[in-house]
Design an enzyme around this catalytic site. Structure first.
Site, mmCIF file in Angstrom:
data_model
loop_
_atom_site.group_PDB
_atom_site.id
_atom_site.type_symbol
_atom_site.label_atom_id
_atom_site.label_comp_id
_atom_site.label_asym_id
_atom_site.label_seq_id
_atom_site.Cartn_x
_atom_site.Cartn_y
_atom_site.Cartn_z
ATOM 1 C CE LYS A 132 3.767 0.161 12.702
ATOM 2 N NZ LYS A 132 4.917 -0.503 12.086
ATOM 3 C CD GLN A 143 7.302 0.729 9.513
ATOM 4 O OE1 GLN A 143 7.013 0.619 10.705
ATOM 5 N NE2 GLN A 143 6.579 0.190 8.571
ATOM 6 C CG ASP A 188 8.362 -5.237 14.607
ATOM 7 O OD1 ASP A 188 7.146 -5.194 14.360
ATOM 8 O OD2 ASP A 188 9.178 -4.363 14.230
HETATM 9 N N1 GUN Z 1 6.981 -2.933 7.677
HETATM 10 C C1 GUN Z 1 5.849 -3.543 7.252
HETATM 11 N N2 GUN Z 1 5.302 -4.262 8.257
HETATM 12 C C2 GUN Z 1 6.116 -4.103 9.323
HETATM 13 C C3 GUN Z 1 6.072 -4.603 10.665
HETATM 14 O O1 GUN Z 1 5.183 -5.362 11.069
HETATM 15 N N3 GUN Z 1 7.089 -4.199 11.468
HETATM 16 C C4 GUN Z 1 8.083 -3.384 11.048
HETATM 17 N N4 GUN Z 1 9.039 -3.051 11.915
HETATM 18 N N5 GUN Z 1 8.148 -2.907 9.816
HETATM 19 C C5 GUN Z 1 7.170 -3.269 8.969
#
Ligand code: GUN
Length: 291
Positions: free
Chosen positions: A54, A98, A121
């Site tokens: 990211k 996350q 998100d």
């Molecule tokens: N863990 C796995 N997929 C995601 C996601 O799309 N967002 C976040 N914040 N954590 C994740």
């Protein structure tokens, strides 16, 4: 029939280029550089890789970015305090905590604490509500990425029967909600199947488009796929030292008309849509309407 491969890497690169161009325009017009803050709690190696990717994407599109890495022993109160500080920092436009979080922390409490305008998100109940009502502020990254893959591959979604396998808050539920809405690359008839669904294979066999997001390796087999169906594989499962999806790729590609590989399908799109959401967040917090 051998299916067309849907190249998520290429479509994500194209999306990133568009976001990078729009970001440059935004910075020129406002003087504000969009910034994403990520929060990683603990040392899960897969999560660490996702978060690193990211940040690499942020650099590519021209965003500022900051990573907060906290020990696995972090308390809920400590994490809430960090989120609160990021909520109050005008130079931070997007906050991504996350998942998964360590078990002493209630994920819902943390996700609810992210400022809704910084919730890139789209997990906050206010943003989920806006999606359900068909007036989204942010689209959840993975389902939005699947929608772009379908659009860019020329798949006819309007009126199609989409069967989503999996009912998670991150993928399955919002996926169904996005594709059932009125709009472009939408207007689908949606069925959401899950672990308690009766006669699941026979339902999946009626799908024009299958979105597999159940988290079980090789769950979707060729006998569940109608000839010519489009198959989108959201799964990422570790089997030995290999990453495999939820779809039995080698057999299903002989039946489907188009299919996403794992890796290189949905995964890169998720990150591209996170970039899109971060730019949207910066626009919303800089007085301009989001595009
Ligand atoms: N863990 C796995 N997929 C995601 C996601 O799309 N967002 C976040 N914040 N954590 C994740």
């Amino acid at each position: 029939m051998t299916a067309q491969l849907i190249d998520g890497k290429a479509i994500a690169a194209k999306t990133r280029l568009r976001v990078a161009a729009e970001t440059a325009e935004f910075i020129a017009a406002t003087g504000v550089v969009p910034q994403l803050a990520t929060v990683l709690v603990g040392e899960d190696p897969a999560s660490a890789v996702y978060v690193r990717n990211k940040h690499v994407a942020c650099e590519k599109v021209g965003f500022r970015n900051q990573q907060h890495t906290l020990p696995a022993t972090t308390s809920q109160a400590e994490l809430l305090e960090l989120v609160s500080r990021l909520n109050g920092d005008p130079a931070v436009h997007g906050i991504l905590v996350q998942l998964p979080l360590p078990e002493q922390i209630d994920e819902q409490v943390i996700l609810d604490s992210v400022h809704p305008l910084k919730d890139v998100d789209a997990f906050h109940p206010e943003n989920v509500g806006l999606i359900v009502q068909g007036r989204p502020r942010f689209l959840p990254c993975t389902p939005a990425g699947v929608q772009v893959l379908l659009r860019e591959s020329g798949v006819e979604v309007d009126g199609a029967h989409v069967v989503v396998i999996g009912r998670s808050e991150i993928v399955g539920k919002p996926m169904g909600m996005i594709l059932v809405q009125k709009g472009e690359t939408a207007n689908a008839t949606v069925t959401i199947c899950h672990s308690r669904t009766r006669h699941l294979p026979s339902i999946v066999r009626t799908a024009d488009i299958i979105v597999a997001a159940i988290g079980r390796p090789n769950f979707v087999t060729a006998d569940m796929v109608k000839l010519g169906a489009v198959v989108i594989d959201v799964g990422i499962n570790r089997v030995g030292d290999r990453l495999v999806g939820d779809v039995d790729f080698d057999d299903v590609r002989e039946v489907a008309s188009a299919i996403t590989p794992v890796p290189g399908g949905v995964g890169p799109m998720t990150i591209a849509m996170l970039m899109q959401n971060t730019l949207t967040a910066a626009r919303l917090q800089t007085g301009g309407a989001a595009k």
